[in-house]
Scaffold this motif. Structure first.
Motif, PDB file in Angstrom:
ATOM      1  N   MET A  24       0.828  -1.191   0.000  1.00  6.73           N
ATOM      2  CA  MET A  24       0.000   0.000   0.000  1.00  6.73           C
ATOM      3  C   MET A  24       0.871   1.252   0.000  1.00  6.73           C
ATOM      4  O   MET A  24       1.897   1.276   0.664  1.00  6.73           O
ATOM      5  N   ILE A  25       0.416   2.258  -0.716  1.00  3.62           N
ATOM      6  CA  ILE A  25       1.135   3.522  -0.640  1.00  3.62           C
ATOM      7  C   ILE A  25       0.709   4.235   0.642  1.00  3.62           C
ATOM      8  O   ILE A  25      -0.379   4.014   1.159  1.00  3.62           O
ATOM      9  N   THR A  26       1.577   5.084   1.128  1.00  3.01           N
ATOM     10  CA  THR A  26       1.280   5.820   2.354  1.00  3.01           C
ATOM     11  C   THR A  26       0.371   7.006   2.036  1.00  3.01           C
ATOM     12  O   THR A  26       0.224   7.415   0.877  1.00  3.01           O
ATOM     13  N   GLN A  27      -0.206   7.569   3.086  1.00  6.67           N
ATOM     14  CA  GLN A  27      -1.034   8.766   2.917  1.00  6.67           C
ATOM     15  C   GLN A  27      -0.182   9.911   2.365  1.00  6.67           C
ATOM     16  O   GLN A  27      -0.649  10.706   1.544  1.00  6.67           O
ATOM     17  N   LYS A  28       1.062   9.969   2.772  1.00  4.37           N
ATOM     18  CA  LYS A  28       1.975  11.005   2.286  1.00  4.37           C
ATOM     19  C   LYS A  28       2.128  10.902   0.756  1.00  4.37           C
ATOM     20  O   LYS A  28       2.068  11.908   0.046  1.00  4.37           O
ATOM     21  N   THR A  29       2.285   9.690   0.261  1.00  3.46           N
ATOM     22  CA  THR A  29       2.412   9.495  -1.183  1.00  3.46           C
ATOM     23  C   THR A  29       1.104   9.823  -1.889  1.00  3.46           C
ATOM     24  O   THR A  29       1.099  10.399  -2.980  1.00  3.46           O
ATOM     25  N   LYS A  30      -0.001   9.478  -1.272  1.00  5.81           N
ATOM     26  CA  LYS A  30      -1.306   9.797  -1.857  1.00  5.81           C
ATOM     27  C   LYS A  30      -1.471  11.314  -2.001  1.00  5.81           C
ATOM     28  O   LYS A  30      -1.903  11.805  -3.044  1.00  5.81           O
ATOM     29  N   TYR A  31      -1.091  12.071  -0.965  1.00  9.94           N
ATOM     30  CA  TYR A  31      -1.141  13.532  -1.050  1.00  9.94           C
ATOM     31  C   TYR A  31      -0.214  14.044  -2.154  1.00  9.94           C
ATOM     32  O   TYR A  31      -0.563  14.958  -2.897  1.00  9.94           O
ATOM     33  N   ALA A  32       0.978  13.449  -2.242  1.00 13.74           N
ATOM     34  CA  ALA A  32       1.932  13.869  -3.275  1.00 13.74           C
ATOM     35  C   ALA A  32       1.347  13.647  -4.666  1.00 13.74           C
ATOM     36  O   ALA A  32       1.425  14.529  -5.531  1.00 13.74           O
ATOM     37  N   LEU A  33       0.756  12.489  -4.893  1.00 17.70           N
ATOM     38  CA  LEU A  33       0.188  12.187  -6.203  1.00 17.70           C
ATOM     39  C   LEU A  33      -0.994  13.086  -6.530  1.00 17.70           C
ATOM     40  O   LEU A  33      -1.148  13.529  -7.677  1.00 17.70           O
ATOM     41  N   LYS A  34      -1.818  13.393  -5.535  1.00 14.95           N
ATOM     42  CA  LYS A  34      -2.946  14.299  -5.764  1.00 14.95           C
ATOM     43  C   LYS A  34      -2.452  15.705  -6.122  1.00 14.95           C
ATOM     44  O   LYS A  34      -2.997  16.357  -7.012  1.00 14.95           O
ATOM     45  N   ALA A  35      -1.434  16.172  -5.427  1.00 13.49           N
ATOM     46  CA  ALA A  35      -0.865  17.492  -5.731  1.00 13.49           C
ATOM     47  C   ALA A  35      -0.225  17.497  -7.116  1.00 13.49           C
ATOM     48  O   ALA A  35      -0.395  18.449  -7.889  1.00 13.49           O
ATOM     49  N   LEU A  36       0.487  16.430  -7.447  1.00 14.25           N
ATOM     50  CA  LEU A  36       1.106  16.337  -8.766  1.00 14.25           C
ATOM     51  C   LEU A  36       0.050  16.246  -9.865  1.00 14.25           C
ATOM     52  O   LEU A  36       0.260  16.752 -10.971  1.00 14.25           O
ATOM     53  N   ALA A  37      -1.088  15.638  -9.565  1.00 12.67           N
ATOM     54  CA  ALA A  37      -2.177  15.588 -10.541  1.00 12.67           C
ATOM     55  C   ALA A  37      -2.684  16.992 -10.852  1.00 12.67           C
ATOM     56  O   ALA A  37      -2.943  17.326 -12.012  1.00 12.67           O
ATOM     57  N   VAL A  38      -2.795  17.829  -9.826  1.00 11.09           N
ATOM     58  CA  VAL A  38      -3.223  19.226 -10.026  1.00 11.09           C
ATOM     59  C   VAL A  38      -2.219  19.946 -10.922  1.00 11.09           C
ATOM     60  O   VAL A  38      -2.590  20.620 -11.890  1.00 11.09           O
ATOM     61  N   LEU A  39      -0.936  19.793 -10.608  1.00  7.78           N
ATOM     62  CA  LEU A  39       0.103  20.474 -11.395  1.00  7.78           C
ATOM     63  C   LEU A  39       0.189  19.912 -12.810  1.00  7.78           C
ATOM     64  O   LEU A  39       0.450  20.658 -13.759  1.00  7.78           O
ATOM     65  N   THR A  40      -0.063  18.631 -12.965  1.00 10.58           N
ATOM     66  CA  THR A  40      -0.058  18.013 -14.291  1.00 10.58           C
ATOM     67  C   THR A  40      -1.232  18.507 -15.127  1.00 10.58           C
ATOM     68  O   THR A  40      -1.082  18.787 -16.321  1.00 10.58           O
ATOM     69  N   ASP A  41      -2.395  18.642 -14.498  1.00  7.47           N
ATOM     70  CA  ASP A  41      -3.569  19.153 -15.219  1.00  7.47           C
ATOM     71  C   ASP A  41      -3.326  20.558 -15.753  1.00  7.47           C
ATOM     72  O   ASP A  41      -3.849  20.923 -16.801  1.00  7.47           O
ATOM     73  N   GLU A  42      -2.539  21.342 -15.035  1.00 10.15           N
ATOM     74  CA  GLU A  42      -2.288  22.726 -15.429  1.00 10.15           C
ATOM     75  C   GLU A  42      -1.047  22.895 -16.297  1.00 10.15           C
ATOM     76  O   GLU A  42      -0.772  23.989 -16.767  1.00 10.15           O
ATOM     77  N   TYR A  43      -0.299  21.823 -16.501  1.00 13.47           N
ATOM     78  CA  TYR A  43       0.941  21.922 -17.275  1.00 13.47           C
ATOM     79  C   TYR A  43       0.616  22.196 -18.732  1.00 13.47           C
ATOM     80  O   TYR A  43      -0.131  21.465 -19.367  1.00 13.47           O
ATOM     81  N   ASP A  44       1.166  23.268 -19.257  1.00 19.62           N
ATOM     82  CA  ASP A  44       0.954  23.589 -20.670  1.00 19.62           C
ATOM     83  C   ASP A  44       2.246  24.021 -21.341  1.00 19.62           C
ATOM     84  O   ASP A  44       2.228  24.665 -22.371  1.00 19.62           O
TER      85      ASP A  44
END
Length: 155
Positions: A1-21
Motif C-alpha cells: 500500500m502507498i502511504t497517505q503522504k504518497t497519496k497527497y503527493a500524487l494528488k498534488a502532482l495531478a493538479v500540477l499536471t492538469d495545469e501543465y501547458d
C-alpha cells in the motif's frame, strides 16, 4: 500500500499536471491544497521533498508557487513513489535501486521466497515504471481503473 503522504503527493502532482501547458506557470500552495484535498501543512513538506528531487520547481513571491520542472510524460510515477516511500520491492534482494542481500539467505538463486515474489514484483514494476505523471491527467487513470476487474476490499 502507498502511504497517505504518497497519496497527497500524487494528488498534488495531478493538479500540477492538469495545469501543465509548457510554460510552467506556478500555482500557489493554497490552491494546490484546495484542489487536491491535501492539508496545506503536510503538502509544504511533501512538495519541498519533490522539488529537491528535481520534479518540481518553486517560485518565490506574490505570484509564486510550484510548477512541474519537467514534462509530465518524462517523470515516471515510480520515481515519485521511491522518493516519498523508499524502495518499491517487497524484499531488499529484489530492489533495483536499493539492493541489499538478505541476512538470513544463504543462496539467492535457490531462495524459494525470493523466487515467489520476484515474478509478481517484476510484472508490477514494469507496469509502474511505464506510468508517468502524464497518466495522472484528468480521466486517464479513471479510464484505466474502469477497465480493471472488480477487486475485493479485503485485498
Amino acid at each position: 500500500m502507498i502511504t497517505q503522504k504518497t497519496k497527497y503527493a500524487l494528488k498534488a502532482l495531478a493538479v500540477l499536471t492538469d495545469e501543465y501547458d509548457g510554460d510552467r506557470k506556478p500555482i500557489q500552495i493554497e490552491e494546490i491544497a484546495r484542489r487536491s484535498g491535501a492539508p496545506k501543512r503536510f503538502l509544504e513538506h511533501i512538495l519541498l521533498e519533490i522539488r529537491n528531487a528535481g520534479i518540481l520547481r518553486s517560485v518565490r513571491g506574490r505570484h509564486g508557487g510550484y510548477a512541474l520542472a519537467r514534462d509530465p510524460g518524462q517523470v515516471p510515477l515510480s520515481d515519485v513513489l521511491r522518493r516519498i516511500d523508499g524502495p518499491l520491492a517487497p524484499l531488499p534482494c529484489l530492489s533495483t535501486k536499493s539492493y541489499q542481500r538478505c541476512e538470513d539467505c544463504a543462496d539467492e538463486e535457490s531462495c524459494r521466497v525470493r523466487r515467489l515474489f520476484a515474478e509478481v514484483f517484476w510484472s508490477y514494476l514494469l507496469l509502474l515504471e511505464s506510468l508517468t505523471l502524464a497518466d495522472l491527467r484528468r480521466g486517464k487513470i479513471a479510464d484505466l481503473a474502469d477497465s480493471l476487474p472488480e477487486i475485493s476490499e479485503t485485498t
